[in-house]
Motif scaffolding. Structure first.
Motif, PDB file in Angstrom:
ATOM      1  N   PRO A 131     -44.437 -19.223  22.650  1.00  0.00           N
ATOM      2  CA  PRO A 131     -43.840 -18.291  23.621  1.00  0.00           C
ATOM      3  C   PRO A 131     -42.819 -18.929  24.544  1.00  0.00           C
ATOM      4  O   PRO A 131     -41.823 -18.295  24.904  1.00  0.00           O
ATOM      5  CB  PRO A 131     -45.061 -17.780  24.399  1.00  0.00           C
ATOM      6  N   THR A 132     -43.016 -20.181  24.907  1.00  0.00           N
ATOM      7  CA  THR A 132     -42.113 -20.830  25.846  1.00  0.00           C
ATOM      8  C   THR A 132     -40.715 -21.050  25.281  1.00  0.00           C
ATOM      9  O   THR A 132     -39.765 -21.271  26.040  1.00  0.00           O
ATOM     10  CB  THR A 132     -42.679 -22.192  26.285  1.00  0.00           C
ATOM     11  N   MET A 133     -40.564 -20.981  23.956  1.00  0.00           N
ATOM     12  CA  MET A 133     -39.268 -21.225  23.339  1.00  0.00           C
ATOM     13  C   MET A 133     -38.604 -19.953  22.821  1.00  0.00           C
ATOM     14  O   MET A 133     -37.406 -19.971  22.513  1.00  0.00           O
ATOM     15  CB  MET A 133     -39.423 -22.204  22.162  1.00  0.00           C
ATOM     16  N   ARG A 134     -39.356 -18.852  22.742  1.00  0.00           N
ATOM     17  CA  ARG A 134     -38.816 -17.690  22.033  1.00  0.00           C
ATOM     18  C   ARG A 134     -37.715 -16.975  22.796  1.00  0.00           C
ATOM     19  O   ARG A 134     -36.780 -16.447  22.181  1.00  0.00           O
ATOM     20  CB  ARG A 134     -39.956 -16.733  21.669  1.00  0.00           C
ATOM     21  N   ASP A 135     -37.770 -16.932  24.111  1.00  0.00           N
ATOM     22  CA  ASP A 135     -36.699 -16.303  24.878  1.00  0.00           C
ATOM     23  C   ASP A 135     -35.367 -17.007  24.624  1.00  0.00           C
ATOM     24  O   ASP A 135     -34.345 -16.362  24.351  1.00  0.00           O
ATOM     25  CB  ASP A 135     -37.008 -16.314  26.374  1.00  0.00           C
ATOM     26  N   ALA A 136     -35.373 -18.326  24.730  1.00  0.00           N
ATOM     27  CA  ALA A 136     -34.141 -19.087  24.531  1.00  0.00           C
ATOM     28  C   ALA A 136     -33.652 -18.957  23.096  1.00  0.00           C
ATOM     29  O   ALA A 136     -32.440 -18.855  22.849  1.00  0.00           O
ATOM     30  CB  ALA A 136     -34.366 -20.560  24.883  1.00  0.00           C
ATOM     31  N   TYR A 137     -34.581 -18.958  22.141  1.00  0.00           N
ATOM     32  CA  TYR A 137     -34.196 -18.812  20.744  1.00  0.00           C
ATOM     33  C   TYR A 137     -33.526 -17.468  20.498  1.00  0.00           C
ATOM     34  O   TYR A 137     -32.469 -17.400  19.845  1.00  0.00           O
ATOM     35  CB  TYR A 137     -35.419 -18.960  19.834  1.00  0.00           C
ATOM     36  N   VAL A 169     -46.244 -11.964  17.381  1.00  0.00           N
ATOM     37  CA  VAL A 169     -45.146 -11.409  18.175  1.00  0.00           C
ATOM     38  C   VAL A 169     -45.294  -9.892  18.130  1.00  0.00           C
ATOM     39  O   VAL A 169     -45.097  -9.279  17.077  1.00  0.00           O
ATOM     40  CB  VAL A 169     -43.771 -11.840  17.636  1.00  0.00           C
ATOM     41  N   LEU A 170     -45.651  -9.294  19.243  1.00  0.00           N
ATOM     42  CA  LEU A 170     -45.953  -7.865  19.297  1.00  0.00           C
ATOM     43  C   LEU A 170     -44.682  -7.047  19.528  1.00  0.00           C
ATOM     44  O   LEU A 170     -43.652  -7.576  19.952  1.00  0.00           O
ATOM     45  CB  LEU A 170     -46.977  -7.603  20.391  1.00  0.00           C
ATOM     46  N   VAL A 174     -40.638  -7.992  20.782  1.00  0.00           N
ATOM     47  CA  VAL A 174     -39.414  -7.756  20.008  1.00  0.00           C
ATOM     48  C   VAL A 174     -38.419  -6.968  20.854  1.00  0.00           C
ATOM     49  O   VAL A 174     -37.228  -7.291  20.925  1.00  0.00           O
ATOM     50  CB  VAL A 174     -39.734  -7.013  18.701  1.00  0.00           C
ATOM     51  N   ALA A 175     -38.914  -5.931  21.535  1.00  0.00           N
ATOM     52  CA  ALA A 175     -38.048  -5.119  22.396  1.00  0.00           C
ATOM     53  C   ALA A 175     -37.488  -5.941  23.544  1.00  0.00           C
ATOM     54  O   ALA A 175     -36.304  -5.814  23.906  1.00  0.00           O
ATOM     55  CB  ALA A 175     -38.822  -3.915  22.917  1.00  0.00           C
ATOM     56  N   ARG A 176     -38.316  -6.796  24.134  1.00  0.00           N
ATOM     57  CA  ARG A 176     -37.836  -7.608  25.260  1.00  0.00           C
ATOM     58  C   ARG A 176     -36.697  -8.525  24.832  1.00  0.00           C
ATOM     59  O   ARG A 176     -35.725  -8.727  25.563  1.00  0.00           O
ATOM     60  CB  ARG A 176     -38.990  -8.445  25.819  1.00  0.00           C
ATOM     61  N   ALA A 179     -33.798  -5.424  22.671  1.00  0.00           N
ATOM     62  CA  ALA A 179     -33.457  -4.027  22.973  1.00  0.00           C
ATOM     63  C   ALA A 179     -32.141  -3.884  23.729  1.00  0.00           C
ATOM     64  O   ALA A 179     -31.493  -2.834  23.661  1.00  0.00           O
ATOM     65  CB  ALA A 179     -34.588  -3.361  23.757  1.00  0.00           C
ATOM     66  N   ASP A 180     -31.713  -4.914  24.443  1.00  0.00           N
ATOM     67  CA  ASP A 180     -30.446  -4.833  25.175  1.00  0.00           C
ATOM     68  C   ASP A 180     -29.238  -4.920  24.247  1.00  0.00           C
ATOM     69  O   ASP A 180     -28.126  -4.540  24.636  1.00  0.00           O
ATOM     70  CB  ASP A 180     -30.348  -5.941  26.220  1.00  0.00           C
ATOM     71  N   THR A 181     -29.445  -5.436  23.052  1.00  0.00           N
ATOM     72  CA  THR A 181     -28.308  -5.668  22.147  1.00  0.00           C
ATOM     73  C   THR A 181     -28.430  -4.911  20.829  1.00  0.00           C
ATOM     74  O   THR A 181     -27.432  -4.774  20.107  1.00  0.00           O
ATOM     75  CB  THR A 181     -28.173  -7.167  21.819  1.00  0.00           C
ATOM     76  N   HIS A 182     -29.631  -4.422  20.504  1.00  0.00           N
ATOM     77  CA  HIS A 182     -29.860  -3.812  19.200  1.00  0.00           C
ATOM     78  C   HIS A 182     -30.712  -2.543  19.306  1.00  0.00           C
ATOM     79  O   HIS A 182     -31.570  -2.435  20.185  1.00  0.00           O
ATOM     80  CB  HIS A 182     -30.598  -4.779  18.262  1.00  0.00           C
ATOM     81  N   LYS A 183     -30.465  -1.644  18.399  1.00  0.00           N
ATOM     82  CA  LYS A 183     -31.406  -0.555  18.144  1.00  0.00           C
ATOM     83  C   LYS A 183     -32.485  -1.111  17.231  1.00  0.00           C
ATOM     84  O   LYS A 183     -32.189  -1.728  16.204  1.00  0.00           O
ATOM     85  CB  LYS A 183     -30.702   0.618  17.468  1.00  0.00           C
TER      86      LYS A 183
END
Length: 222
Positions: A131-137, A169-170, A174-176, A179-183
């Protein structure tokens, strides 16, 4: 997840994540993206997946990113081709015809180095990271690909029953990330516990594989 962890997995041939067949989700859903002949498909953290050879046989160009030099060497050897190897700022670039693999740290890649991306196929990258790396990835992937369409595969299970990777990964995550860039559209979900021996043997009660189609929003739409 430190680099040394994945290097050791390859050195010790602990490759439970490597499938001995082309992923059915890729074969089933790729047509949904209406890619043009020769379109360029990006596979982050690609390993030596057989999906690469299948994509090439279907007439697409493939670009991968992979940390392990051993994995990249095995990929080209198993494809039976001799690569041209050059340097890039984060490692080595291996090329043969329509296949390019950037061996090294994916976070060192830039859009200019990577080049055009028509589709991101994330089969085992997001779920490989803690989890600590997924935002940056996820941010790096959107920037690298200019928010290209994406075929994403995730897993859902109770992390109290087994420690990843692959990590759960729930849908909310995925939305977090996207969702700002994709449908975001869920394409399929299936309990694949019977085919996932390490999870079944660990006593995991349910191991669900989920496929997602991510289509870019209009620029400026958030």
């Amino acid at each position: 997840m430190e680099h040394r962890f994945w290097q050791q997995r390859w050195e010790q041939a602990q490759l439970g994540f490597h499938l001995s067949f082309v992923h059915p989700i890729l074969k089933r859903h790729l047509a949904r993206y209406s890619l043009a002949p020769g379109a360029r498909v990006f596979l982050p953290l690609c390993g030596k997946t057989l999906d690469i050879g299948w994509l090439l046989s279907e007439g697409y160009a493939v670009v991968g990113a992979e940390l392990s030099e051993l994995a990249v060497a095995q990929l080209f050897a198993e494809l039976g081709v001799e690569p041209v190897v050059s340097e890039w700022e984060g490692g080595q670039c291996w090329q043969h015809d329509a296949l390019t693999v950037f061996q090294g740290d994916i976070f060192a890649l830039t859009p200019a180095t990577l080049g055009t991306v028509d589709l991101v196929y994330d089969r085992a990258a997001l779920v490989a990271l803690p989890p600590t790396m997924r935002d940056a990835y996820a941010r790096q992937l959107v920037e690298l690909s200019d928010a290209a369409p994406q075929l994403l595969i995730t897993f859902e299970y109770d992390p109290a029953e087994k420690e990843g990777p692959p990590f759960p990964v729930l849908p909310a995550e995925v939305a977090r990330h996207y969702a700002d860039t994709h449908k975001i559209e869920e394409l399929s979900r299936k309990d694949v516990l019977d085919a996932s021996l390490s999870f079944r043997d660990a006593g995991v009660s349910c191991f669900v594989e989920v496929a997602w189609r991510l289509l870019p929003l209009a620029k400026g739409h958030a």
